[in-house]
Design a protein around this motif. Structure first.
Motif, short mmCIF file in Angstrom:
data_model
loop_
_atom_site.label_atom_id
_atom_site.label_comp_id
_atom_site.label_asym_id
_atom_site.label_seq_id
_atom_site.Cartn_x
_atom_site.Cartn_y
_atom_site.Cartn_z
N GLU A 89 -2.96 40.63 72.70
CA GLU A 89 -2.20 41.49 71.79
C GLU A 89 -1.11 42.18 72.58
O GLU A 89 -1.16 42.27 73.80
CB GLU A 89 -3.10 42.58 71.20
N LYS A 90 -0.11 42.69 71.86
CA LYS A 90 0.88 43.53 72.51
C LYS A 90 1.02 44.84 71.76
O LYS A 90 1.32 44.86 70.57
CB LYS A 90 2.24 42.84 72.62
N LYS A 91 0.80 45.92 72.48
CA LYS A 91 1.04 47.26 71.96
C LYS A 91 2.10 47.86 72.88
O LYS A 91 3.21 47.34 72.97
CB LYS A 91 -0.26 48.04 71.90
N GLU A 92 1.82 48.94 73.58
CA GLU A 92 2.76 49.39 74.60
C GLU A 92 2.79 48.39 75.76
O GLU A 92 3.81 48.18 76.40
CB GLU A 92 2.38 50.77 75.14
N THR A 93 1.63 47.80 76.00
CA THR A 93 1.49 46.76 77.03
C THR A 93 0.77 45.58 76.41
O THR A 93 0.34 45.61 75.25
CB THR A 93 0.67 47.29 78.23
N PHE A 94 0.62 44.51 77.20
CA PHE A 94 -0.16 43.37 76.74
C PHE A 94 -1.65 43.68 76.98
O PHE A 94 -2.04 44.16 78.05
CB PHE A 94 0.23 42.10 77.49
N LEU A 95 -2.46 43.39 75.97
CA LEU A 95 -3.91 43.52 76.09
C LEU A 95 -4.50 42.11 76.10
O LEU A 95 -4.37 41.36 75.12
CB LEU A 95 -4.47 44.32 74.91
N VAL A 96 -5.14 41.77 77.19
CA VAL A 96 -5.70 40.42 77.35
C VAL A 96 -7.22 40.52 77.29
O VAL A 96 -7.86 41.06 78.18
CB VAL A 96 -5.25 39.80 78.68
N HIS A 97 -7.77 40.01 76.19
CA HIS A 97 -9.22 40.03 75.98
C HIS A 97 -9.81 38.73 76.53
O HIS A 97 -9.37 37.64 76.17
CB HIS A 97 -9.55 40.13 74.49
N LEU A 130 -11.46 43.30 79.48
CA LEU A 130 -10.19 43.58 78.83
C LEU A 130 -9.22 44.06 79.90
O LEU A 130 -9.53 44.97 80.67
CB LEU A 130 -10.34 44.66 77.75
N TYR A 131 -8.04 43.42 79.96
CA TYR A 131 -7.05 43.76 80.96
C TYR A 131 -5.74 44.18 80.29
O TYR A 131 -5.41 43.70 79.20
CB TYR A 131 -6.77 42.57 81.90
N ARG A 132 -4.99 45.03 80.97
CA ARG A 132 -3.69 45.45 80.48
C ARG A 132 -2.62 45.00 81.48
O ARG A 132 -2.85 44.97 82.68
CB ARG A 132 -3.63 46.98 80.33
N SER A 133 -1.44 44.69 80.95
CA SER A 133 -0.37 44.24 81.83
C SER A 133 0.99 44.54 81.23
O SER A 133 1.19 44.45 80.01
CB SER A 133 -0.49 42.74 82.08
N LYS A 134 1.94 44.88 82.10
CA LYS A 134 3.32 45.09 81.66
C LYS A 134 3.96 43.77 81.25
O LYS A 134 4.72 43.69 80.29
CB LYS A 134 4.12 45.73 82.80
N ASN A 135 3.68 42.71 82.02
CA ASN A 135 4.26 41.37 81.77
C ASN A 135 3.15 40.36 81.54
O ASN A 135 2.05 40.48 82.09
CB ASN A 135 5.08 40.92 82.97
N LEU A 136 3.46 39.34 80.74
CA LEU A 136 2.50 38.28 80.47
C LEU A 136 3.16 36.93 80.66
O LEU A 136 4.26 36.68 80.17
CB LEU A 136 1.97 38.37 79.04
N VAL A 137 2.50 36.05 81.40
CA VAL A 137 2.97 34.68 81.61
C VAL A 137 1.94 33.72 81.01
O VAL A 137 0.76 33.77 81.37
CB VAL A 137 3.13 34.36 83.12
N ILE A 138 2.38 32.87 80.11
CA ILE A 138 1.49 31.85 79.54
C ILE A 138 1.83 30.53 80.22
O ILE A 138 2.92 29.99 80.08
CB ILE A 138 1.64 31.75 78.01
#
Length: 389
Positions: free
Chosen positions: A131-139, A144-152
């Motif tokens: 998900e993306k809120k203020e940051t990316f939420l990776v379940h 559960l991890y949070r990140s400023k940037n996400l690479v797929i």
């Protein structure tokens, strides 16, 4: 909380992680580099000596997307990096392979390089939802991890037995991206033919395949399901199901074939110098005239021998994703910035590697594209320039 999370530890994900700076997590649902470890029968065809414009043409119709990326990280850069890992290369017919090494060693070197730089590597941890809120939420299956940037960097659908799945497409769609329909690419032929019976495991060198105005020449491998080997994989990038191709097992034209047959005691005595014993015995059983003295053969038999050995025609039946090496299709490139591989739809979202709608033929093109796009993304994530490695 991470600066960047890279989902997918295949070739492009590993490459991206090698050059990221800042707190970074590389995560995969299985062990890292599984497909890379067996690439090229474990020899790993890293790249190619083709000039830049020829390189770009190899990815038709989407090669131009990589022009800017190749200006930043191309063949010489990849070779230099491979050598920093204390690995060497060798050149064969313009293709650049690992020398005195293999894919498993390369993957271990990349993993150690990443870990030595304090990049977090989580293997066997499946990403379930992003998900993306203020940051990316990776379940994930574990946390559960949070990140400023996400690479797929999850790759495509090729080689499902090695863990390929549609996860990356699902994540991309959740952010509004469209997917160009994935298709198997660089795939063996799943054909059944009486001539190929009992030949599984037999390899032939310098086989020629003709398709329309194209000629392919390389080694061929008989398998339990049909045909594989470099010449088949290269041809598969241009043919379609149902197309008629001709196979020249001997690699000789008609004039040379007839001239050499005329001098030989029998067709069998001639071809046994060029073809493996199992192939020769197999064709002899099916066509006994192969063993007769040449002076006893009719013109019809000699012409038939030529058609069998130098102009054998089959209709193509491409194998599916289970046996394909590459996926054609993927994230629509109109939605991706070629200067950074970043999403045009979502800030701080990046894609690299085979998940993009970029696919090249056999010859090192796909591994080069994976390393290049992985490196390009890393340069936008609080990067460590390659020249500083």
């Amino acid at each position: 909380m991470y600066n960047a999370i890279i989902v997918g530890a295949g070739t492009s994900g590993l490459a991206c992680a090698c050059f990221c700076k800042g707190k970074t997590l590389l995560i995969d649902k299985q062990s890292a580099g599984k497909k890379l470890s067996i690439a090229g029968n474990e020899r790993v065809n890293l790249t190619n000596l083709a000039e830049l414009n020829e390189f770009l043409k190899a990815y038709t119709p989407n090669g131009e997307f990589l022009r800017d990326a190749f200006k930043i990280f191309f063949r010489d850069d990849l070779i230099k990096f491979i050598k920093t890992l204390n690995l060497d290369i060798q050149i064969e017919n313009n293709k650049i392979f690992l020398k005195n090494s293999n894919g498993k060693i390369l993957v271990n070197k990349l993993k150690n390089f990443i870990l030595d730089r304090n990049i977090h590597l989580h293997e066997n941890e499946k990403v379930i939802k992003i998900e993306k809120k203020e940051t990316f939420l990776v379940h994930t299956s574990k946390n559960l991890y949070r990140s400023k940037n996400l690479v797929i960097a999850t790759g495509g659908l090729a080689r499902k037995k090695l863990g390929a799945s549609a996860d990356g497409y699902m994540f991309a769609k959740s952010f509004g991206h469209t997917i160009v329909a994935p298709k198997p690419f660089e795939t063996p032929f799943c054909v059944k033919d009486n001539l190929f019976d009992n030949l599984s495991g037999v390899s032939l060198e310098n086989v020629e395949i003709k398709y329309k105005n194209r000629l392919f020449r390389d080694n061929l491998l008989f398998t339990h399901f049909g045909l594989s080997g470099p010449v088949i994989l290269e041809a598969s990038c241009f043919v379609k199901n149902g197309d008629l191709i001709s196979i020249n097992f001997l690699g000789k034209d008609k004039g040379v074939f007839l001239n050499e047959i005329e001098k030989a005691k029998s067709i069998k005595s001639f071809i046994k110098y060029y073809l493996p014993r199992r192939f020769v015995d197999n064709i002899s059983k099916k066509f006994p005239f192969i063993e007769k003295n040449t002076n006893e053969l009719s013109k019809k038999n000699i012409n038939l021998a030529f058609e069998l050995l130098c102009n054998y025609k089959i209709n193509v039946k491409l194998c599916g994703f289970d046996r394909a090496f590459v996926t054609k299709g993927g994230i629509n490139l109109k939605e991706i910035d070629p200067k950074s591989c970043s999403s045009k739809l979502v800030d701080n979202l990046f894609f690299c590697g085979e998940i993009l709608d970029i696919a090249g033929p056999i010859g090192g093109f796909n591994i080069q594209a994976a390393f290049t796009t992985g490196y390009l993304v890393s340069q936008k994530l609080g990067n460590l320039p390659f020249t500083n490695i």
